[in-house]
Motif scaffolding. Structure first.
Motif, mmCIF file in Angstrom:
data_model
loop_
_atom_site.group_PDB
_atom_site.id
_atom_site.type_symbol
_atom_site.label_atom_id
_atom_site.label_comp_id
_atom_site.label_asym_id
_atom_site.label_seq_id
_atom_site.Cartn_x
_atom_site.Cartn_y
_atom_site.Cartn_z
ATOM 1 N N ALA B 180 0.831 -1.213 0.000
ATOM 2 C CA ALA B 180 0.000 0.000 0.000
ATOM 3 C C ALA B 180 0.862 1.258 0.000
ATOM 4 O O ALA B 180 0.697 2.148 -0.834
ATOM 5 C CB ALA B 180 -0.942 -0.029 1.202
ATOM 6 N N LYS B 181 1.782 1.311 0.957
ATOM 7 C CA LYS B 181 2.652 2.496 1.005
ATOM 8 C C LYS B 181 3.589 2.527 -0.196
ATOM 9 O O LYS B 181 3.881 3.604 -0.738
ATOM 10 C CB LYS B 181 3.467 2.488 2.296
ATOM 11 C CG LYS B 181 2.745 3.139 3.472
ATOM 12 C CD LYS B 181 3.685 3.412 4.618
ATOM 13 C CE LYS B 181 2.959 4.063 5.782
ATOM 14 N NZ LYS B 181 2.327 5.341 5.422
ATOM 15 N N GLN B 182 4.057 1.343 -0.609
ATOM 16 C CA GLN B 182 5.023 1.289 -1.708
ATOM 17 C C GLN B 182 4.451 1.888 -2.991
ATOM 18 O O GLN B 182 5.163 2.544 -3.739
ATOM 19 C CB GLN B 182 5.438 -0.168 -1.947
ATOM 20 C CG GLN B 182 6.283 -0.742 -0.830
ATOM 21 C CD GLN B 182 6.432 -2.252 -0.943
ATOM 22 O OE1 GLN B 182 5.632 -2.933 -1.581
ATOM 23 N NE2 GLN B 182 7.474 -2.784 -0.315
ATOM 24 N N GLN B 198 -0.877 10.522 -3.409
ATOM 25 C CA GLN B 198 -1.136 9.080 -3.265
ATOM 26 C C GLN B 198 -2.217 8.689 -4.280
ATOM 27 O O GLN B 198 -3.367 8.445 -3.924
ATOM 28 C CB GLN B 198 -1.575 8.760 -1.841
ATOM 29 C CG GLN B 198 -0.503 9.112 -0.820
ATOM 30 C CD GLN B 198 -0.977 8.960 0.595
ATOM 31 O OE1 GLN B 198 -0.715 7.948 1.233
ATOM 32 N NE2 GLN B 198 -1.681 9.948 1.079
ATOM 33 N N PRO B 199 -1.809 8.650 -5.555
ATOM 34 C CA PRO B 199 -2.822 8.564 -6.619
ATOM 35 C C PRO B 199 -3.272 7.155 -6.996
ATOM 36 O O PRO B 199 -4.118 6.992 -7.862
ATOM 37 C CB PRO B 199 -2.104 9.209 -7.808
ATOM 38 C CG PRO B 199 -0.663 8.887 -7.576
ATOM 39 C CD PRO B 199 -0.455 8.846 -6.092
ATOM 40 N N ALA B 200 -2.722 6.126 -6.351
ATOM 41 C CA ALA B 200 -2.944 4.766 -6.853
ATOM 42 C C ALA B 200 -4.419 4.355 -6.855
ATOM 43 O O ALA B 200 -4.901 3.726 -7.804
ATOM 44 C CB ALA B 200 -2.124 3.769 -6.027
ATOM 45 N N VAL B 237 -11.028 2.307 -3.418
ATOM 46 C CA VAL B 237 -9.800 1.530 -3.222
ATOM 47 C C VAL B 237 -8.923 2.301 -2.240
ATOM 48 O O VAL B 237 -8.517 3.437 -2.528
ATOM 49 C CB VAL B 237 -9.030 1.318 -4.549
ATOM 50 C CG1 VAL B 237 -7.798 0.454 -4.317
ATOM 51 C CG2 VAL B 237 -9.926 0.683 -5.608
ATOM 52 N N PHE B 238 -8.677 1.741 -1.090
ATOM 53 C CA PHE B 238 -7.847 2.417 -0.092
ATOM 54 C C PHE B 238 -7.105 1.374 0.735
ATOM 55 O O PHE B 238 -7.377 0.181 0.639
ATOM 56 C CB PHE B 238 -8.714 3.317 0.819
ATOM 57 C CG PHE B 238 -9.632 2.555 1.734
ATOM 58 C CD1 PHE B 238 -10.850 2.078 1.276
ATOM 59 C CD2 PHE B 238 -9.283 2.306 3.057
ATOM 60 C CE1 PHE B 238 -11.711 1.370 2.104
ATOM 61 C CE2 PHE B 238 -10.128 1.603 3.908
ATOM 62 C CZ PHE B 238 -11.345 1.140 3.424
ATOM 63 N N ALA B 239 -6.174 1.843 1.542
ATOM 64 C CA ALA B 239 -5.399 0.940 2.390
ATOM 65 C C ALA B 239 -5.809 1.105 3.846
ATOM 66 O O ALA B 239 -6.214 2.201 4.264
ATOM 67 C CB ALA B 239 -3.911 1.248 2.247
ATOM 68 N N GLU B 240 -5.707 0.030 4.586
ATOM 69 C CA GLU B 240 -5.880 0.164 6.031
ATOM 70 C C GLU B 240 -4.643 0.860 6.601
ATOM 71 O O GLU B 240 -3.509 0.605 6.160
ATOM 72 C CB GLU B 240 -6.067 -1.193 6.699
ATOM 73 C CG GLU B 240 -6.376 -1.043 8.192
ATOM 74 C CD GLU B 240 -6.918 -2.303 8.848
ATOM 75 O OE1 GLU B 240 -7.821 -2.177 9.689
ATOM 76 O OE2 GLU B 240 -6.449 -3.411 8.516
ATOM 77 N N GLY B 439 8.228 9.324 -2.903
ATOM 78 C CA GLY B 439 6.897 8.953 -2.425
ATOM 79 C C GLY B 439 6.852 8.584 -0.959
ATOM 80 O O GLY B 439 5.805 8.163 -0.468
ATOM 81 N N SER B 440 7.952 8.709 -0.258
ATOM 82 C CA SER B 440 7.933 8.264 1.141
ATOM 83 C C SER B 440 7.207 9.275 2.021
ATOM 84 O O SER B 440 6.962 10.422 1.620
ATOM 85 C CB SER B 440 9.361 8.068 1.653
ATOM 86 O OG SER B 440 9.910 9.316 2.005
ATOM 87 N N ASP B 441 6.888 8.851 3.243
ATOM 88 C CA ASP B 441 6.182 9.729 4.186
ATOM 89 C C ASP B 441 6.943 11.026 4.423
ATOM 90 O O ASP B 441 6.347 12.085 4.616
ATOM 91 C CB ASP B 441 6.000 9.004 5.526
ATOM 92 C CG ASP B 441 4.960 7.900 5.425
ATOM 93 O OD1 ASP B 441 4.212 7.882 4.423
ATOM 94 O OD2 ASP B 441 4.899 7.055 6.330
ATOM 95 N N TYR B 442 8.280 10.927 4.411
ATOM 96 C CA TYR B 442 9.103 12.100 4.741
ATOM 97 C C TYR B 442 9.021 13.170 3.658
ATOM 98 O O TYR B 442 9.278 14.341 3.900
ATOM 99 C CB TYR B 442 10.562 11.672 4.938
ATOM 100 C CG TYR B 442 10.702 10.638 6.020
ATOM 101 C CD1 TYR B 442 10.518 10.990 7.362
ATOM 102 C CD2 TYR B 442 10.986 9.318 5.718
ATOM 103 C CE1 TYR B 442 10.615 10.040 8.367
ATOM 104 C CE2 TYR B 442 11.084 8.362 6.720
ATOM 105 C CZ TYR B 442 10.902 8.721 8.042
ATOM 106 O OH TYR B 442 10.987 7.788 9.018
ATOM 107 N N CYS B 443 8.717 12.746 2.449
ATOM 108 C CA CYS B 443 8.705 13.690 1.328
ATOM 109 C C CYS B 443 7.349 14.356 1.143
ATOM 110 O O CYS B 443 7.229 15.334 0.414
ATOM 111 C CB CYS B 443 9.048 12.971 0.031
ATOM 112 S SG CYS B 443 10.631 12.139 0.073
ATOM 113 N N ARG B 444 6.339 13.794 1.811
ATOM 114 C CA ARG B 444 4.989 14.293 1.541
ATOM 115 C C ARG B 444 4.759 15.677 2.132
ATOM 116 O O ARG B 444 5.259 15.983 3.190
ATOM 117 C CB ARG B 444 3.968 13.314 2.132
ATOM 118 C CG ARG B 444 3.053 12.775 1.077
ATOM 119 C CD ARG B 444 2.091 11.772 1.643
ATOM 120 N NE ARG B 444 2.482 10.425 1.267
ATOM 121 C CZ ARG B 444 2.355 9.375 2.044
ATOM 122 N NH1 ARG B 444 1.844 9.488 3.241
ATOM 123 N NH2 ARG B 444 2.739 8.203 1.622
#
Lengths: 97, 445
Positions: B180-182, B198-200, B237-240, B439-444
């Motif tokens: 999901a995060k990847q 987070q466009p997936a 479509v989403f992630a837990e 795309g990591s959390d740190y870059c958002r």
């Protein structure tokens, strides 16, 4: 000129069985109803039964409820077997969502 | 109806006598049946199929334009004219783009997943890649889409009914696991909508909808009789938010499907409604009062006569309740568990039988095909589902305590599937970083 070539997205259709052959005439035939009992079937199918009987002397129209009715039952294999066992020449299906 | 016939393997036509909807309404004039009785007689005695030959595979189409933009416009026009579009711009699934998407799976492109109901279109890995290409997707999204389609085509999922039914069901794809995060799939703020960071979810869900329509034949008013069809541009479509799960709480895929933690998987639920619930209190509530009042309020939202939900009364779900991690953490600190929350909601969402009778809901329960559902009429108040475990409870949504979200269920089953990723998956993620930025959390932002 620029050309774009792309896939048809609809997927293939596989035909694995043929439609049942038609009966040559309705005279003297035995006809059943398979109904999901929705959408005014309780009025429309009896009318249809009357019309068949009036226009085709000798035809045998089975009662509307000769087979199990309802969305969950009309597609069941057991229902199909009951239809076959009843020896009908054709069935009229009333089914809608 | 032709969809259903094709789905059974017959040529996609049949002897039918079609009437406008007016005939089928209570109190209607049914004289038209007599006027057209000959059509019924002919249907049994003279009708012949007009369908000459099955389509072989998926042919390539071609458009020409004076410029690329002109050709792109013509491609989009052609897809709308062929009833393959959704009204939004589409990226034509060229060979090159489809092959690029196919890098996202170890499966061969010809691998057959199944036949998509009700039309019965053959659904292969390539079919899914084509849809994902059209939806603007990327190769690293393909494992999610393939697993979702595989779950959709599970004979127990209920998809065959829901694709065509009038109740406006839409698929909800819940993703668990590190993928999901990847792939930048949202589990937080705005996770049910578009998010450029987070466009997936948007293109995966849109691709699934395009497959439902183009392969499954679920065209509005023709193959899909949904009155409203809400949430269908991109489905859900989403992630837990697994990182936000309180200690001792299991990820949904582990609790519901028995998948080990860290397994990349999807869980498919069908829903027919989406409702925000303002959950938190407005004054000086204690944490205990805030939790309890919020729970009662969520139960109040669930206490509705959702007769389509009867399809999942025994083994499906009455819906998906989403709570943000900050609420989950606060409730866990007060001793609430996932099971005790479900039990509370189940108990307090029961509906008095008199209320069900008043609205005619009991008739729908009486005609249900499941004996257990019919037997539930003996219970007063009536539970909205057979057992608390059927309530899908997900930790997701932005880190803010005010709201929770209820996706009202229309789901005969909750279907889980593990995903397969290719050996080159890390390379795909690197390429995504190159294309889309970090795309990591740190870059958002």
């Amino acid at each position: 000129m620029t050309t774009i070539e792309f896939h048809d997205p609809s997927g293939a259709i596989e035909i694995t069985q043929k439609h049942a052959p038609r009966i040559p005439s309705l005279a003297g035939k035995k006809i059943g109803f398979v109904s999901n009992e929705q959408w005014q079937a309780f009025r429309t199918l009896p009318l249809l039964k009357q019309l068949f009987e009036a226009d085709h002397p000798g035809i045998q129209m089975l009662p509307i409820d000769a087979y199990p009715q309802g969305n969950a039952l009309i597609g069941a294999e057991e229902t199909a077997q009951l239809v076959k066992n009843s020896g009908v020449d054709a069935v009229i299906i009333g089914n809608a969502a | 109806m032709t969809n259903a016939i094709a789905g059974l393997g017959f040529a996609p036509d049949a002897a039918m006598v079609k009437f406008p909807i007016d005939l089928f309404l209570p109190g209607s004039d049914i004289a038209a049946i007599e006027a057209r009785k000959q059509e019924f007689y002919d249907g049994l005695t003279r009708w012949k199929s007009d369908f000459a030959k099955a389509a072989d595979g998926s042919p390539m189409l071609s458009v020409e334009g004076v410029s690329y933009e002109d050709a792109l416009a013509k491609a989009n026009h052609l897809m709308i004219a062929n009833l393959w579009g959704d009204g939004l711009p589409i990226w034509p699934a060229t060979r090159e783009r489809t092959d690029w998407i196919l890098r996202g799976t170890p499966l061969p492109r010809t691998h057959k997943i199944g036949k998509f109901p009700p039309r019965g279109g053959v659904t292969t890995v390539e079919t899914c890649a084509v849809a994902l290409a059209m939806a603007g997707g990327r190769p690293e999204y393909l494992p999610v889409l393939l697993a979702a389609v595989d779950a959709f085509l599970d004979p127990q999922s209920g998809a065959e009914l829901l694709q065509a039914a009038s109740g406006s069901a839409f698929p909800v794809v819940i993703v668990n696991g590190p993928i999901a995060k990847q792939i930048r799939l949202n589990s937080g703020f705005g996770c049910l909508g578009p998010d450029p960071q987070q466009p997936a979810g948007a293109s995966i869900g849109r691709a699934l909808r395009l497959i439902q329509q183009n392969v499954g034949g679920a065209l509005p008013g023709i193959g899909a009789m949904a009155n409203y069809g809400g949430m269908r541009y991109t489905n859900v479509v989403f992630a837990e938010d697994e990182a936000g799960l309180p200690e001792g709480w299991a990820p949904h895929a582990t609790a519901r499907h028995g998948f080990a933690r860290e397994t990349n998987s999807v869980s498919l639920v069908f829903a027919n409604g989406a409702t925000n619930i303002r959950r938190r209190g407005a004054k000086k509530e204690t944490p205990e009062e805030d939790a309890t009042q919020g729970m009662y309020r969520m139960a109040d939202f669930m206490r509705v006569p959702n007769t389509p939900g009867l399809a999942g009364y025994e083994q499906g779900s009455p819906g998906v309740l989403m709570i943000p991690q900050v609420v989950a953490q606060a409730m866990a600190a007060l001793g609430w568990t996932q099971q005790s929350i479900r039990e509370f909601l189940w108990e307090h969402s029961k509906i008095p039988l008199a209320q069900l009778k008043r609205g005619g809901v009991t008739a729908w329960i009486e005609i249900d095909s499941n004996p257990l559902t019919r037997a539930s009429l003996k219970l007063d108040p009536w539970p909205i589902t057979a057992k608390p475990e059927n309530i899908v409870l997900i930790v997701a949504g932005g880190g803010h305590p005010t709201n929770s979200y209820w996706l009202q269920g229309y789901s005969p089953r909750v279907t889980g599937r593990r995903m397969q990723v290719p050996e080159t998956f890390e390379q795909l993620l690197t390429e995504a970083d190159q294309d889309l930025g970090c795309g990591s959390d740190y870059c958002r932002v």
